[in-house]
Design a protein around this motif. Structure first.
Motif, PDB file in Angstrom:
ATOM      1  N   THR A  42       1.359 -12.683  -3.862  1.00 54.54           N
ATOM      2  CA  THR A  42       1.868 -12.419  -2.510  1.00 54.54           C
ATOM      3  C   THR A  42       2.234 -10.947  -2.337  1.00 54.54           C
ATOM      4  N   ASN A  43       2.790 -10.332  -3.395  1.00 58.96           N
ATOM      5  CA  ASN A  43       3.110  -8.911  -3.285  1.00 58.96           C
ATOM      6  C   ASN A  43       1.870  -8.071  -3.062  1.00 58.96           C
ATOM      7  N   THR A  44       0.771  -8.475  -3.713  1.00 60.54           N
ATOM      8  CA  THR A  44      -0.465  -7.715  -3.557  1.00 60.54           C
ATOM      9  C   THR A  44      -0.958  -7.782  -2.123  1.00 60.54           C
ATOM     10  N   PHE A  45      -0.830  -8.981  -1.528  1.00 61.55           N
ATOM     11  CA  PHE A  45      -1.424  -9.154  -0.204  1.00 61.55           C
ATOM     12  C   PHE A  45      -0.398  -9.010   0.921  1.00 61.55           C
ATOM     13  N   ASP A  46       0.700  -8.284   0.607  1.00 59.62           N
ATOM     14  CA  ASP A  46       1.688  -8.003   1.637  1.00 59.62           C
ATOM     15  C   ASP A  46       1.057  -7.367   2.871  1.00 59.62           C
ATOM     16  N   ASN A  47       0.198  -6.387   2.620  1.00 57.28           N
ATOM     17  CA  ASN A  47      -0.495  -5.732   3.741  1.00 57.28           C
ATOM     18  C   ASN A  47      -1.950  -6.168   3.773  1.00 57.28           C
ATOM     19  N   GLY A  48      -2.194  -7.412   3.560  1.00 51.60           N
ATOM     20  CA  GLY A  48      -3.577  -7.868   3.570  1.00 51.60           C
ATOM     21  C   GLY A  48      -4.363  -7.229   2.439  1.00 51.60           C
ATOM     22  N   TRP A  49      -5.597  -6.891   2.728  1.00 55.85           N
ATOM     23  CA  TRP A  49      -6.483  -6.351   1.699  1.00 55.85           C
ATOM     24  C   TRP A  49      -6.270  -4.862   1.484  1.00 55.85           C
ATOM     25  N   GLU A  50      -5.347  -4.286   2.247  1.00 54.50           N
ATOM     26  CA  GLU A  50      -5.167  -2.828   2.234  1.00 54.50           C
ATOM     27  C   GLU A  50      -4.993  -2.265   0.825  1.00 54.50           C
ATOM     28  N   SER A  51      -4.051  -2.881   0.048  1.00 55.37           N
ATOM     29  CA  SER A  51      -3.727  -2.280  -1.247  1.00 55.37           C
ATOM     30  C   SER A  51      -4.905  -2.379  -2.208  1.00 55.37           C
ATOM     31  N   ILE A  52      -5.647  -3.478  -2.137  1.00 56.19           N
ATOM     32  CA  ILE A  52      -6.814  -3.596  -3.015  1.00 56.19           C
ATOM     33  C   ILE A  52      -7.854  -2.551  -2.627  1.00 56.19           C
ATOM     34  N   ARG A  53      -8.035  -2.373  -1.301  1.00 55.32           N
ATOM     35  CA  ARG A  53      -9.057  -1.430  -0.872  1.00 55.32           C
ATOM     36  C   ARG A  53      -8.694  -0.011  -1.300  1.00 55.32           C
ATOM     37  N   SER A  54      -7.413   0.373  -1.079  1.00 56.25           N
ATOM     38  CA  SER A  54      -7.024   1.741  -1.433  1.00 56.25           C
ATOM     39  C   SER A  54      -7.132   1.940  -2.942  1.00 56.25           C
ATOM     40  N   LEU A  55      -6.901   0.844  -3.676  1.00 53.70           N
ATOM     41  CA  LEU A  55      -7.014   0.935  -5.134  1.00 53.70           C
ATOM     42  C   LEU A  55      -8.449   1.255  -5.540  1.00 53.70           C
ATOM     43  N   LEU A  56      -9.385   0.553  -4.901  1.00 51.26           N
ATOM     44  CA  LEU A  56     -10.779   0.730  -5.291  1.00 51.26           C
ATOM     45  C   LEU A  56     -11.351   2.037  -4.760  1.00 51.26           C
ATOM     46  N   GLU A  57     -10.616   2.675  -3.814  1.00 51.49           N
ATOM     47  CA  GLU A  57     -11.108   3.958  -3.326  1.00 51.49           C
ATOM     48  C   GLU A  57     -10.561   5.114  -4.142  1.00 51.49           C
ATOM     49  N   ASP A  58      -9.559   4.830  -4.958  1.00 48.50           N
ATOM     50  CA  ASP A  58      -8.974   5.880  -5.792  1.00 48.50           C
ATOM     51  C   ASP A  58      -9.899   6.153  -6.985  1.00 48.50           C
ATOM     52  N   PRO A  59     -10.497   7.357  -7.052  1.00 51.47           N
ATOM     53  CA  PRO A  59     -11.478   7.608  -8.119  1.00 51.47           C
ATOM     54  C   PRO A  59     -10.900   7.436  -9.521  1.00 51.47           C
ATOM     55  N   ASP A  60      -9.629   7.852  -9.732  1.00 47.54           N
ATOM     56  CA  ASP A  60      -9.038   7.710 -11.063  1.00 47.54           C
ATOM     57  C   ASP A  60      -8.950   6.246 -11.467  1.00 47.54           C
ATOM     58  N   MET A  61      -8.617   5.435 -10.475  1.00 51.95           N
ATOM     59  CA  MET A  61      -8.465   4.009 -10.736  1.00 51.95           C
ATOM     60  C   MET A  61      -9.819   3.386 -11.083  1.00 51.95           C
ATOM     61  N   VAL A  62     -10.845   3.825 -10.352  1.00 53.66           N
ATOM     62  CA  VAL A  62     -12.187   3.299 -10.627  1.00 53.66           C
ATOM     63  C   VAL A  62     -12.576   3.639 -12.058  1.00 53.66           C
ATOM     64  N   VAL A  63     -12.284   4.887 -12.453  1.00 50.46           N
ATOM     65  CA  VAL A  63     -12.600   5.288 -13.825  1.00 50.46           C
ATOM     66  C   VAL A  63     -11.834   4.417 -14.817  1.00 50.46           C
ATOM     67  N   ALA A  64     -10.547   4.165 -14.515  1.00 52.87           N
ATOM     68  CA  ALA A  64      -9.740   3.349 -15.423  1.00 52.87           C
ATOM     69  C   ALA A  64     -10.324   1.947 -15.549  1.00 52.87           C
ATOM     70  N   LEU A  65     -10.708   1.369 -14.426  1.00 45.85           N
ATOM     71  CA  LEU A  65     -11.276   0.017 -14.471  1.00 45.85           C
ATOM     72  C   LEU A  65     -12.587   0.005 -15.240  1.00 45.85           C
ATOM     73  N   GLN A  66     -13.405   1.034 -14.982  1.00 49.21           N
ATOM     74  CA  GLN A  66     -14.683   1.110 -15.694  1.00 49.21           C
ATOM     75  C   GLN A  66     -14.448   1.231 -17.190  1.00 49.21           C
ATOM     76  N   LEU A  67     -13.477   2.098 -17.553  1.00 48.15           N
ATOM     77  CA  LEU A  67     -13.197   2.279 -18.975  1.00 48.15           C
ATOM     78  C   LEU A  67     -12.758   0.962 -19.602  1.00 48.15           C
ATOM     79  N   SER A  68     -11.871   0.247 -18.914  1.00 47.17           N
ATOM     80  CA  SER A  68     -11.415  -1.044 -19.433  1.00 47.17           C
ATOM     81  C   SER A  68     -12.592  -1.981 -19.653  1.00 47.17           C
TER      82      SER A  68
END
Lengths: 290, 247
Positions: free
Chosen positions: A54-80
């Protein structure tokens, strides 16, 4: 005389009825236990986990989208993902090898090896990290300077992360395969050998198909464990933004920087993967272990 | 074999060697240093407490999962495995969201000792349950029925018939959960605040030694943890042997 012959068969219940598990007696104790267990699990697991969603979807999909647009985060996910895949591959290959070794061959120190295999599960991830740094550390590790001389940095770069992850996930595959291998025995292989199959053919045609569910199960567990490794990776990775920061490290970083939305969103992604893994295992398992 | 040595044995040996490099006195003074000793004490006692809770709750949960049938049981079944599969850092965050500063039920134990206890409880949940469950499933119900037909009360049946056969599994699960508790790190980072003398556990202590470039101290404390892990493994091996010997 006739009726005494008939009676016993009449008393035996039909097969289907006999196979049914005995009915559970419902007493207040049953309900009490059921209630205690449900409440305990609800407060310890279900509610906290659902709060992250529920905390993640407080603002709908917004936080997930901004997460996936953050290049550092994408690199972190790819590395994982990259590290997890490597760790799964390595652990699968060596897991199969080690399991065969443990089940099929007798050698001195086998019992010791068997016991030591559990060590990665019970040792603290921090200790794992420290151990790897001591041996492969670039500056003053045992092998580190030599490897660095060859241009291979282990600690504070990707190989170190892979090693740490492989280390902590090591026993999962083996523990899954050993019982299966013990169960299938070697008769079929001996038969194949007598028919002229060579070692590779025997492994490929007979051993592998019979342990494939064990391997699948091991792969899923290893994947979940690898994606989620935190402590050991923290020590060996150096946590360099965009280079050696994995997704789990990013969760901590984001939380400590008061980016709670980002932390929850990342945690949500990781939790999704691990829950998916358990569900998959739950679906596979009944077929495998009737 | 070589791979296993390179990955596991040599690094772990390096920890021990580094620890005893400075001699016994240095080793001893490191681990009896006030802050470190407090961390070790906290870790071991909390792990013991959590193990005690698990020894009670684990068989209880396993019992309900095996013997009872009701709607939603498979959900509980999945829930048991969540703590094992969830990344530890996420586990910390998850607990923080319910029992942290902005808790919806008004329980705020972040940065306090109960937080350590709670985190241990969360991550060690599956061990006893998963050890006991298969044993309980295999258990022959005829024996229980025989006991009941001979006039044993349910409590007596449980104590005399069921409990003895579960004991090895419970012990093994308890050992595992103790080992896991002692070595826990990830879930505590966010939850406990790592206050020295108060909520700092051994793993965190090691990490801060590493970050201060005090590798010898880190190795000394790590050796203590290693010794605990080894003791647990030996115990498990002994249990397995006894069970195997019994049949």
């Amino acid at each position: 005389m006739a009726d005494t012959l008939v009676r016993p068969t009449a008393e035996v219940p039909p097969v289907e009825e006999r196979r049914r598990p005995p009915r559970v007696r419902k007493t207040p104790v049953t309900y009490l236990l059921r209630f205690i267990v449900t409440a305990y699990l609800f407060f310890l697991v279900a509610w906290p986990v659902s709060l992250v969603v529920t905390n993640t979807f407080d603002n709908g999909w917004e936080s997930i989208r901004s997460l996936l647009e953050d290049p550092d985060m994408v690199v972190a996910l790819q590395l994982s993902a990259y590290v997890a895949v490597w760790s799964v591959v390595i652990n699968t290959l060596f897991g199969v090898g080690m399991s065969l070794l443990l089940v099929r061959y007798e050698f001195p120190g086998k019992r010791l090896l068997n016991a030591l295999l559990d060590l990665p599960l019970s040792v603290s991830p921090i200790v794992v990290g420290l151990a790897l740094v001591l041996v492969y550390g670039g500056r003053n590790g045992w092998f580190g300077p030599t490897l660095a001389g060859w241009g291979l940095d282990v600690i504070f770069s990707t190989p170190g992360i892979i090693m740490a992850t492989t280390f902590v996930a090591l026993p999962l595959m083996i523990r899954e395969l050993v019982p299966v291998l013990e169960e299938i025995g070697i008769e079929q292989e001996q038969a194949a050998e007598s028919l002229g199959a060579n070692g590779l053919q025997r492994f490929w045609r007979i051993t592998l198909p019979s342990i494939k569910w064990g391997i699948t199960y091991g792969v899923v567990l290893t994947l979940a464990r690898s994606l989620g490794e935190f402590g050991a990776v923290k020590v060996v990775s150096g946590n360099v933004l965009g280079q050696t920061r994995t997704a789990t490290l990013a969760v901590e970083e984001k939380y400590l920087n008061f980016d709670q939305q980002g932390a929850y969103a990342t945690a949500f992604l990781l939790a999704m993967v691990s829950v998916a893994c358990i569900v998959i295992v739950g679906i596979i398992r009944p077929k495998n272990h009737p | 074999m070589i791979w296993f040595s390179a990955l596991v044995l040599i690094p772990l040996a390096a920890v021990v060697v580094t620890a005893i490099d400075g001699g016994w006195d240095v080793f001893w003074s490191t681990i009896t240093n006030g802050q470190t000793a407090a961390a070790i004490r906290l870790t071991v006692f909390t792990a013991l407490g959590v193990t005690a809770v698990n020894v009670v709750m684990g068989p209880l949960i396993a019992w309900v999962l095996v013997r009872d049938r009701f709607w939603g049981k498979s959900v509980l079944e999945v829930m048991i495995d969540i703590p094992f599969a969830l990344p530890t850092i996420v586990a910390g965050l998850v607990l923080l969201s319910l029992y942290g500063t902005d808790s919806p039920i008004g329980v705020d134990i972040a940065n306090q000792r109960p937080a350590v206890f709670l985190a241990f409880l969360f991550v060690t949940l599956p061990f006893v349950v998963r050890m006991v469950q298969p044993v309980l499933e295999e258990l022959d119900r005829d024996v229980e029925e025989a006991a009941a037909s001979l006039g044993a009360s349910r409590l007596t049946t449980f104590r005399r018939i069921i409990l003895p056969s579960l004991t090895p599994a419970i012990t093994a699960g308890a050992a595992l959960s103790f080992a896991r508790g002692v070595s826990e790190y990830g879930s505590l980072v966010l939850l406990s605040g790592n206050l020295p003398f108060k909520t700092e556990v051994t793993s965190v202590r090691i990490l801060s030694s590493i970050e201060n470039d005090n590798v010898a101290a880190a190795a000394a404390v790590a050796t203590v943890l290693l010794a605990i892990s080894l003791a647990v493994i030996v115990l498990l091996d002994l249990i397995q042997r006894r069970v195997a010997a019994r049949g």
